[in-house]
Design a protein around this motif. Structure first.
Motif, PDB file in Angstrom:
ATOM      1  N   SER A  98      60.283  13.615  -1.876  1.00 43.79           N
ATOM      2  CA  SER A  98      59.888  14.848  -1.408  1.00 43.79           C
ATOM      3  C   SER A  98      59.048  14.673  -0.102  1.00 43.79           C
ATOM      4  O   SER A  98      58.929  15.602   0.821  1.00 43.79           O
ATOM      5  N   ASP A  99      58.219  13.940  -0.070  1.00 41.58           N
ATOM      6  CA  ASP A  99      57.252  13.638   0.933  1.00 41.58           C
ATOM      7  C   ASP A  99      58.017  13.283   2.356  1.00 41.58           C
ATOM      8  O   ASP A  99      57.727  13.807   3.195  1.00 41.58           O
ATOM      9  N   CYS A 100      59.243  12.520   2.311  1.00 42.79           N
ATOM     10  CA  CYS A 100      60.018  11.979   3.295  1.00 42.79           C
ATOM     11  C   CYS A 100      60.933  13.597   3.844  1.00 42.79           C
ATOM     12  O   CYS A 100      60.856  13.563   5.176  1.00 42.79           O
ATOM     13  N   ARG A 101      61.135  14.401   2.938  1.00 39.46           N
ATOM     14  CA  ARG A 101      61.861  15.234   3.327  1.00 39.46           C
ATOM     15  C   ARG A 101      60.956  16.609   4.218  1.00 39.46           C
ATOM     16  O   ARG A 101      61.310  17.173   4.831  1.00 39.46           O
ATOM     17  N   ALA A 102      59.899  16.468   3.648  1.00 35.51           N
ATOM     18  CA  ALA A 102      58.529  17.119   4.224  1.00 35.51           C
ATOM     19  C   ALA A 102      58.404  16.743   5.719  1.00 35.51           C
ATOM     20  O   ALA A 102      58.253  17.621   6.561  1.00 35.51           O
ATOM     21  N   ALA A 103      58.324  15.479   5.619  1.00 36.55           N
ATOM     22  CA  ALA A 103      57.877  14.861   7.224  1.00 36.55           C
ATOM     23  C   ALA A 103      59.177  15.354   8.271  1.00 36.55           C
ATOM     24  O   ALA A 103      59.120  15.325   9.316  1.00 36.55           O
ATOM     25  N   LYS A 104      60.335  14.892   7.388  1.00 34.36           N
ATOM     26  CA  LYS A 104      61.515  15.327   8.410  1.00 34.36           C
ATOM     27  C   LYS A 104      61.589  16.460   8.595  1.00 34.36           C
ATOM     28  O   LYS A 104      62.050  16.952   9.841  1.00 34.36           O
ATOM     29  N   GLU A 105      61.446  17.648   8.014  1.00 31.91           N
ATOM     30  CA  GLU A 105      61.473  18.799   8.487  1.00 31.91           C
ATOM     31  C   GLU A 105      60.228  19.267   9.453  1.00 31.91           C
ATOM     32  O   GLU A 105      60.499  19.976  10.350  1.00 31.91           O
ATOM     33  N   ALA A 106      59.025  18.644   9.363  1.00 33.07           N
ATOM     34  CA  ALA A 106      57.876  18.769  10.065  1.00 33.07           C
ATOM     35  C   ALA A 106      58.405  18.379  11.635  1.00 33.07           C
ATOM     36  O   ALA A 106      57.799  18.877  12.633  1.00 33.07           O
ATOM     37  N   MET A 107      59.326  17.330  11.793  1.00 34.26           N
ATOM     38  CA  MET A 107      59.618  16.763  13.051  1.00 34.26           C
ATOM     39  C   MET A 107      60.944  17.539  13.505  1.00 34.26           C
ATOM     40  O   MET A 107      61.024  17.403  14.716  1.00 34.26           O
ATOM     41  N   SER A 108      61.477  18.285  12.618  1.00 37.50           N
ATOM     42  CA  SER A 108      62.715  19.005  13.230  1.00 37.50           C
ATOM     43  C   SER A 108      62.521  19.641  14.384  1.00 37.50           C
ATOM     44  O   SER A 108      61.495  20.710  14.524  1.00 37.50           O
ATOM     45  N   GLY A 109      63.275  19.592  15.260  1.00 30.75           N
ATOM     46  CA  GLY A 109      63.355  20.336  16.625  1.00 30.75           C
ATOM     47  C   GLY A 109      62.188  19.944  17.642  1.00 30.75           C
ATOM     48  O   GLY A 109      62.103  20.479  18.521  1.00 30.75           O
ATOM     49  N   TRP A 110      61.471  18.932  17.137  1.00 33.33           N
ATOM     50  CA  TRP A 110      60.261  18.295  17.642  1.00 33.33           C
ATOM     51  C   TRP A 110      60.460  16.869  18.220  1.00 33.33           C
ATOM     52  O   TRP A 110      60.104  16.610  19.441  1.00 33.33           O
ATOM     53  N   ASN A 111      60.821  15.976  17.141  1.00 35.18           N
ATOM     54  CA  ASN A 111      60.786  14.638  17.357  1.00 35.18           C
ATOM     55  C   ASN A 111      62.134  14.121  16.622  1.00 35.18           C
ATOM     56  O   ASN A 111      62.001  13.758  15.600  1.00 35.18           O
ATOM     57  N   PRO A 112      63.474  14.259  17.578  1.00 36.60           N
ATOM     58  CA  PRO A 112      64.517  13.908  16.747  1.00 36.60           C
ATOM     59  C   PRO A 112      64.551  12.448  16.097  1.00 36.60           C
ATOM     60  O   PRO A 112      65.126  11.960  15.231  1.00 36.60           O
ATOM     61  N   ASN A 113      63.874  11.359  16.769  1.00 38.94           N
ATOM     62  CA  ASN A 113      63.724  10.016  16.291  1.00 38.94           C
ATOM     63  C   ASN A 113      63.003   9.877  15.203  1.00 38.94           C
ATOM     64  O   ASN A 113      63.459   9.233  14.117  1.00 38.94           O
ATOM     65  N   ARG A 114      61.850  10.501  14.898  1.00 36.66           N
ATOM     66  CA  ARG A 114      61.216  10.532  13.700  1.00 36.66           C
ATOM     67  C   ARG A 114      62.013  11.321  12.513  1.00 36.66           C
ATOM     68  O   ARG A 114      61.765  11.039  11.415  1.00 36.66           O
ATOM     69  N   GLU A 115      62.544  12.204  12.946  1.00 34.81           N
ATOM     70  CA  GLU A 115      63.221  13.185  12.197  1.00 34.81           C
ATOM     71  C   GLU A 115      64.338  12.447  11.438  1.00 34.81           C
ATOM     72  O   GLU A 115      64.520  12.246  10.136  1.00 34.81           O
ATOM     73  N   ASN A 116      65.122  11.660  12.127  1.00 34.58           N
ATOM     74  CA  ASN A 116      66.065  10.779  11.696  1.00 34.58           C
ATOM     75  C   ASN A 116      65.461   9.454  10.850  1.00 34.58           C
ATOM     76  O   ASN A 116      66.069   9.072   9.872  1.00 34.58           O
ATOM     77  N   TYR A 117      64.363   9.011  11.275  1.00 33.29           N
ATOM     78  CA  TYR A 117      63.710   7.818  10.449  1.00 33.29           C
ATOM     79  C   TYR A 117      63.239   8.606   8.932  1.00 33.29           C
ATOM     80  O   TYR A 117      63.673   7.921   8.042  1.00 33.29           O
ATOM     81  N   TYR A 118      62.767   9.541   8.851  1.00 32.67           N
ATOM     82  CA  TYR A 118      62.335  10.124   7.809  1.00 32.67           C
ATOM     83  C   TYR A 118      63.586  10.452   6.710  1.00 32.67           C
ATOM     84  O   TYR A 118      63.739  10.431   5.531  1.00 32.67           O
TER      85      TYR A 118
END
Length: 64
Positions: free
Chosen positions: A29-49
């Motif tokens: 759940s935490d990873c998914r929230a972090a992924k959502e937070a990075m969506s459209g802003w930081n694609p590298n971190r979005e993919n990492y999460y």
């Protein structure tokens, strides 16, 4: 910084095996929230999460 490395995957897989199902669900759940937070802003971190979430999810699926 680029996406997840092979070392990251190995670390996550080893860690996931030590967690309870409830803890795995929290981490996922935490990873998914972090992924959502990075969506459209930081694609590298979005993919990492996303990779991290999938790795922990695989362990949870193995148990069920």
């Amino acid at each position: 910084m680029s996406g997840a490395t092979a070392e990251d995957f190995n670390k996550w897989e080893a860690h996931a095996k030590t967690l309870s199902n409830e803890s795995l669900e929290y981490v996922i759940s935490d990873c998914r929230a972090a992924k959502e937070a990075m969506s459209g802003w930081n694609p590298n971190r979005e993919n990492y999460y996303a990779d991290q979430s999938m790795t922990y999810s695989q362990e949870l699926r193995r148990r069920k």
